[in-house]
Design an enzyme around this catalytic site. Structure first.
Site, PDB file in Angstrom:
ATOM      1  N   GLU A  34      -1.255  25.387 103.821  1.00  0.00           N
ATOM      2  CA  GLU A  34      -2.234  24.305 103.877  1.00  0.00           C
ATOM      3  C   GLU A  34      -2.402  23.719 105.274  1.00  0.00           C
ATOM      4  OE1 GLU A  34      -1.379  21.597 100.695  1.00  0.00           O
ATOM      5  OE2 GLU A  34      -1.684  23.146  99.180  1.00  0.00           O
ATOM      6  N   LYS A  54      -8.274  18.529  90.307  1.00  0.00           N
ATOM      7  CA  LYS A  54      -8.484  19.868  90.864  1.00  0.00           C
ATOM      8  C   LYS A  54      -9.484  20.588  89.968  1.00  0.00           C
ATOM      9  CE  LYS A  54      -3.821  20.427  92.833  1.00  0.00           C
ATOM     10  NZ  LYS A  54      -2.489  21.046  92.628  1.00  0.00           N
TER      11      LYS A  54
END
Length: 418
Positions: free
Chosen positions: A204, A337
Site C-alpha cells: 500500500e 470496501k
C-alpha cells in the site's frame, strides 16, 4: 432520445500486486462510455462477497476468465436495453441473477465491475462528475488516513499490526493536509534510512521496516511528525489497523501477538495502555478478530467514548451483518470496501445504516488496487467523512489523492475553463 445500455464488455487486467482482476466497459446508446476496474484484498473477512477466480493452472489459479465471461454473457443479456440511471434497480437485478447470498455464482468482482461502470457511464452521459452524479450538490471532502508503515500480511516487516496511519486533523484544505503528510512521509524515510532500516515499500505504498514492535513503530511516527514541524495529536493524529483476525487462533481463543499468547481481555488492556501512552492515537481498526464479537464489544464499551473503533472484517460492508453489530454494540465506525459487498447500492445502504446508528464511516481501498479513482468520488458523494487509500507512494494509491485535489478545485470553483 431514451438512453439505454447498449453493450457491456469485461476484460482481464492486472492489479498493483500483479494479480488478474476485472475491468468493465459499459457503453450507452448515446455513445457514452463508463469504465471501472475492481480491486482485490490480501487481508479479507471470511464473510466477504466472493471474488470469483478460476483456480486452475493459469496465473497461479488467480485468473478471472469465468468472471469476465459472466459479465460478457449473463450479466450483459440481463441488463442490455435497461436505463443506466436507476443504479439500485440494476444492482438488484444482478443480485437476483446471481441468486446466492455471497455472489459466489457470478462473482462479486464481476458484479461490482458492472455496478461501478454503470454509475460512471450514467455520470458521463449526464456530463457531470461522478461525485456529483452520486451525491448531488451537497458535498464534502473526507479526512484522509495515510498508511505510511506497513506490517502484517501487507509487508514482510515482522510487525503484527498491519497498518500504521497518519491523518491531518488540522488542515486548511485537502491540499494543505496532503502537503503535511508528504513532508512527514519524506521525513520518515530519512529517519529510517539514518537508522539503517529498510525504505522499500509494501503493498500500500508505506514503508516496511523491521521496527520490531507496535510501540517502536508508533514512536517512530511521533519522531517523524515532530521532526517535520508538526504537533502529534494536535495537527497530525495516528491510527492503527491490527487486522487482528490474521493473528487470532480461533481454536485456542487467543491472539498470537508480538511473541505472546494474549486473551481478549489482555489484548484490550494492551490497547488501553497504548492509547494512554500515545494520546495521538485516535483510531483502532479491527482491534479484535471477526470471530471475537465479545472482545470487540468489550473494547467498544471501554474505549468507545475515547477513540474511534472501526469494524472492517467483522462487518465486511454487509448491511445485514452490520445491523447485528449495531445491536450488539460492536465498534463505533464502519469501514466501507466496495468489493466486500459487491455493488454500489449495497455500499450506500451500509453507509445509510451507519449514519442512522451514529457510526462514523471510512471508505477504503484494497491492497490489490488499480488506478481507478472511483472511491475518491464515492467518498465525496457519500459524505463519508474519512478515507484510507494508501501512502504517498505507488501511483494506484496517489491517484486517489490526486483526484481529491481535482475535486477540491472544482468545488472551490478554481478549475480552468476554456
Amino acid at each position: 432520445m431514451t438512453v439505454t445500455i447498449e453493450n457491456i464488455h469485461a476484460r482481464e487486467i492486472f492489479d498493483s500486486r500483479g494479480n488478474p482482476t476485472v475491468e468493465v466497459d459499459v457503453r450507452l446508446t448515446d455513445g457514452t462510455l463508463g469504465r471501472a476496474a475492481v480491486p482485490s484484498g490480501a487481508s479479507t473477512g471470511d464473510r466477504e462477497a466472493v471474488e470469483l477466480r478460476d483456480g486452475g493452472a493459469r496465473l497461479q489459479g488467480k485468473d478471472v476468465s469465468k468472471a469476465v465471461a459472466n459479465v460478457n454473457g449473463e450479466i450483459y443479456e440481463a441488463l442490455k436495453g435497461q436505463s443506466p440511471f436507476n443504479q439500485a434497480k440494476l444492482d438488484h437485478l444482478m443480485i437476483e441473477l446471481d441468486g446466492t447470498k455471497n455472489k459466489s455464482r457470478l462473482g462479486a468482482n464481476a458484479i461490482l465491475g458492472v455496478s461501478m461502470a454503470i454509475a460512471r457511464a450514467a455520470a458521463n452521459s449526464e456530463k457531470i462528475p461522478l461525485y456529483r452524479y452520486l451525491g448531488g450538490v451537497d458535498l464534502e471532502l473526507p479526512q484522509p488516513f495515510f498508511n505510511v508503515i506497513n506490517g502484517g500480511v501487507h509487508a514482510d516487516s515482522g510487525i503484527d499490526v498491519q497498518e500504521f496511519l497518519i491523518t491531518p486533523v488540522k488542515r486548511a484544505s485537502f491540499r494543505d493536509g496532503l502537503e503535511k503528510i508528504a513532508n512527514i512521509y519524506h521525513t520518515l524515510k530519512k529517519i529510517l534510512a539514518d537508522k539503517g532500516l529498510e525504505t522499500a515499500v509494501g503493498d500500500e505504498g508505506g514503508f516496511a521496516p523491521k521496527l520490531g514492535s507496535t510501540e517502536n513503530a508508533i514512536a517512530t511516527l511521533y519522531q517523524a511528525i515532530e521532526r517535520a514541524g508538526y504537533v502529534p495529536g494536535e495537527e497530525i493524529a495516528i491510527a492503527i489497523d491490527p487486522a487482528s483476525s490474521e493473528f487470532y487462533d480461533d481454536k485456542e481463543k487467543v491472539y498470537h501477538f508480538e511473541g505472546q499468547k494474549l486473551t481478549s481481555a489482555e489484548l484490550l488492556t494492551y490497547y488501553e495502555g497504548l492509547v494512554e501512552k500515545y494520546p495521538a492515537l485516535i483510531s483502532i481498526e479491527d482491534g479484535f478478530s471477526e470471530h471475537d464479537w465479545a472482545g470487540f464489544a468489550a473494547q467498544t464499551k471501554v474505549q468507545g467514548q475515547k477513540i474511534q473503533l472501526v469494524g472492517d472484517d467483522i462487518f465486511v460492508t454487509n448491511p445485514e451483518i452490520f445491523k447485528e453489530g449495531i445491536q450488539k454494540g460492536v465498534a463505533n465506525a464502519i469501514l466501507i470496501k466496495l468489493n466486500q459487498i459487491g455493488t454500489v447500492t449495497e455500499a450506500i445502504e451500509a453507509i445509510s445504516l451507519a449514519r442512522k446508528a451514529g457510526y462514523k464511516t471510512m471508505i477504503s481501498h484494497r491492497s490489490g488496487e488499480t488506478v481507478d479513482s472511483f472511491i475518491a468520488d464515492f467518498a465525496v458523494a457519500m459524505h463519508a467523512g474519512q478515507i484510507k487509500t494508501g501512502s504517498m507512494a505507488r501511483s494506484e494509491r496517489v491517484e486517489k489523492y490526486n483526484q481529491f485535489l481535482r475535486i477540491e478545485e472544482e468545488l472551490l470553483g478554481l478549475e480552468v475553463t476554456k
